[in-house]
Design an enzyme around this catalytic site. Structure first.
Site, short mmCIF file in Angstrom:
data_model
loop_
_atom_site.label_atom_id
_atom_site.label_comp_id
_atom_site.label_asym_id
_atom_site.label_seq_id
_atom_site.Cartn_x
_atom_site.Cartn_y
_atom_site.Cartn_z
N GLY A 42 5.63 -2.49 -4.75
CA GLY A 42 6.06 -3.98 -5.07
C GLY A 42 5.53 -4.66 -6.44
N GLU A 97 -1.55 -5.85 -7.56
CA GLU A 97 -0.65 -6.06 -6.45
C GLU A 97 0.23 -7.24 -6.58
OE1 GLU A 97 0.51 -4.74 -3.96
OE2 GLU A 97 -0.89 -4.48 -2.45
N ASP A 98 1.38 -7.20 -5.83
CA ASP A 98 2.56 -8.02 -5.64
C ASP A 98 2.08 -9.27 -4.80
OD1 ASP A 98 2.38 -6.79 -3.53
OD2 ASP A 98 4.55 -6.22 -3.33
N ASP A 101 -2.02 -10.44 1.56
CA ASP A 101 -1.70 -11.05 2.71
C ASP A 101 -2.76 -11.04 3.65
OD1 ASP A 101 0.29 -12.06 4.98
OD2 ASP A 101 0.55 -10.09 5.50
N LYS A 129 -1.71 -15.16 -0.29
CA LYS A 129 -1.17 -15.98 0.94
C LYS A 129 -2.64 -16.36 1.67
CE LYS A 129 3.06 -14.07 2.80
NZ LYS A 129 3.54 -13.06 4.10
N PHE A 150 7.32 -15.25 4.70
CA PHE A 150 7.86 -13.83 4.23
C PHE A 150 8.73 -13.89 3.05
CE2 PHE A 150 9.60 -9.54 3.74
CZ PHE A 150 8.13 -8.93 3.80
N VAL A 151 8.31 -13.34 1.77
CA VAL A 151 8.76 -13.67 0.39
C VAL A 151 9.20 -12.33 -0.03
CG1 VAL A 151 7.57 -15.78 -0.09
CG2 VAL A 151 6.61 -13.59 -0.68
N ARG A 163 13.96 -6.05 -4.10
CA ARG A 163 13.05 -5.94 -5.10
C ARG A 163 13.32 -6.23 -6.56
NH1 ARG A 163 8.77 -2.89 -2.78
NH2 ARG A 163 9.37 -1.47 -1.35
P1 IMP Z 1 -2.25 -6.89 3.36
O1 IMP Z 1 -2.76 -5.60 3.12
O2 IMP Z 1 -1.75 -7.40 4.60
O3 IMP Z 1 -2.83 -7.90 2.05
O4 IMP Z 1 -0.51 -6.62 2.73
C1 IMP Z 1 -0.31 -6.46 1.41
C2 IMP Z 1 1.22 -5.82 1.24
O5 IMP Z 1 1.80 -6.16 2.51
C3 IMP Z 1 1.90 -6.14 0.20
O6 IMP Z 1 1.44 -5.20 -0.77
C4 IMP Z 1 3.14 -6.07 0.40
O7 IMP Z 1 3.70 -5.07 0.05
C5 IMP Z 1 3.18 -6.50 1.98
N1 IMP Z 1 3.66 -8.10 1.99
C6 IMP Z 1 2.80 -8.70 2.53
N2 IMP Z 1 3.36 -10.14 2.64
C7 IMP Z 1 4.55 -9.89 2.30
C8 IMP Z 1 5.79 -10.71 1.91
O8 IMP Z 1 5.77 -11.92 2.26
N3 IMP Z 1 6.98 -10.18 1.50
C9 IMP Z 1 6.86 -8.78 0.95
N4 IMP Z 1 5.95 -8.02 1.23
C10 IMP Z 1 4.71 -8.44 1.83
MG MG Z 2 2.89 -3.78 -1.47
#
Ligand code: IMP
Ligand code: MG
Length: 177
Positions: A42, A97-98, A101, A129, A150-151, A163
């Site tokens: 991402g 990172e993209d 979350d 987020k 969700f984006v 993507r």
């Molecule tokens: P975390 O470990 O929960 O912080 O998740 C991070 C990863 O989840 C990111 O690198 C994304 O790949 C994916 N992710 C979280 N939210 C989204 C979203 O809204 N759209 C697309 N990918 C997401």
């Molecule tokens: Mg990711």
């Protein structure tokens, strides 16, 4: 069900914000070199645009982690699917990172890279987020805060789709009539 994307940030808005982040990072790292570690897949689009605008020397590496399957909810555990190619010992590392979350992925990778002897580690994410956070993780550089939606686009996918969109939008699932 059909998928619909509600635009959230235009290409121009993203470019402007990436430019601002690059200026801030260039100032903060004046006189230093940056090792950027992008989180596949991402972050790739964001990282390329960011790196091109940074005025201090940048070298790049990639890691891949997984906490998401193809669904839109995190499973809670993080696994490393691709490790670094180069040593980061004594390097000033920025993990790119993209989107953050739950924060689990970045927190896990940050600890992992600390154990590899980095001189410093900072976190840079295009989207944040904060409402969804389950671990204590604050990005040092964040492009935009987004609500709990969700984006997709500009690197972010749903089941590997979207993507390549040049903009970012909220993915909606509409009932077919
Ligand atoms: P975390 O470990 O929960 O912080 O998740 C991070 C990863 O989840 C990111 O690198 C994304 O790949 C994916 N992710 C979280 N939210 C989204 C979203 O809204 N759209 C697309 N990918 C997401
Ligand atoms: Mg990711």
């Amino acid at each position: 069900m059909s998928e619909r994307i509600e635009k959230m940030f235009t290409q121009e808005e993203i470019e402007k914000r990436v430019d601002e982040l690059a200026q801030q990072i260039s100032r903060d790292y004046a006189g230093k070199e940056i090792r950027m570690v992008g989180i596949l897949k991402g972050a790739v689009f964001f990282m390329c645009d960011l790196a091109k605008r940074i005025t201090v020397p940048v070298s790049i590496d990639f890691m891949q982690a997984s906490s998401y399957g193809s669904a839109t909810e995190s499973t809670g555990t993080v696994r490393i699917r691709k490790d670094l190619d180069h040593s980061i010992e004594n390097r000033d590392v920025i993990i790119v990172e993209d989107i953050v979350d739950s924060g689990r992925t970045l927190a896990f990778l940050g600890e992992f890279l600390k154990s590899k002897g980095a001189h410093s580690i900072r976190y840079c994410t295009l989207l944040d987020k904060p409402d969804r956070r389950v671990v204590d993780l604050k990005a040092d550089y964040a492009g935009f805060e987004v609500p709990d939606e969700f984006v997709v686009g500009y690197g972010m996918d749903y089941d590997e789709k979207y993507r390549n969109l040049p903009y970012i939008g909220i993915l909606h699932f509409d009932e077919d009539k």
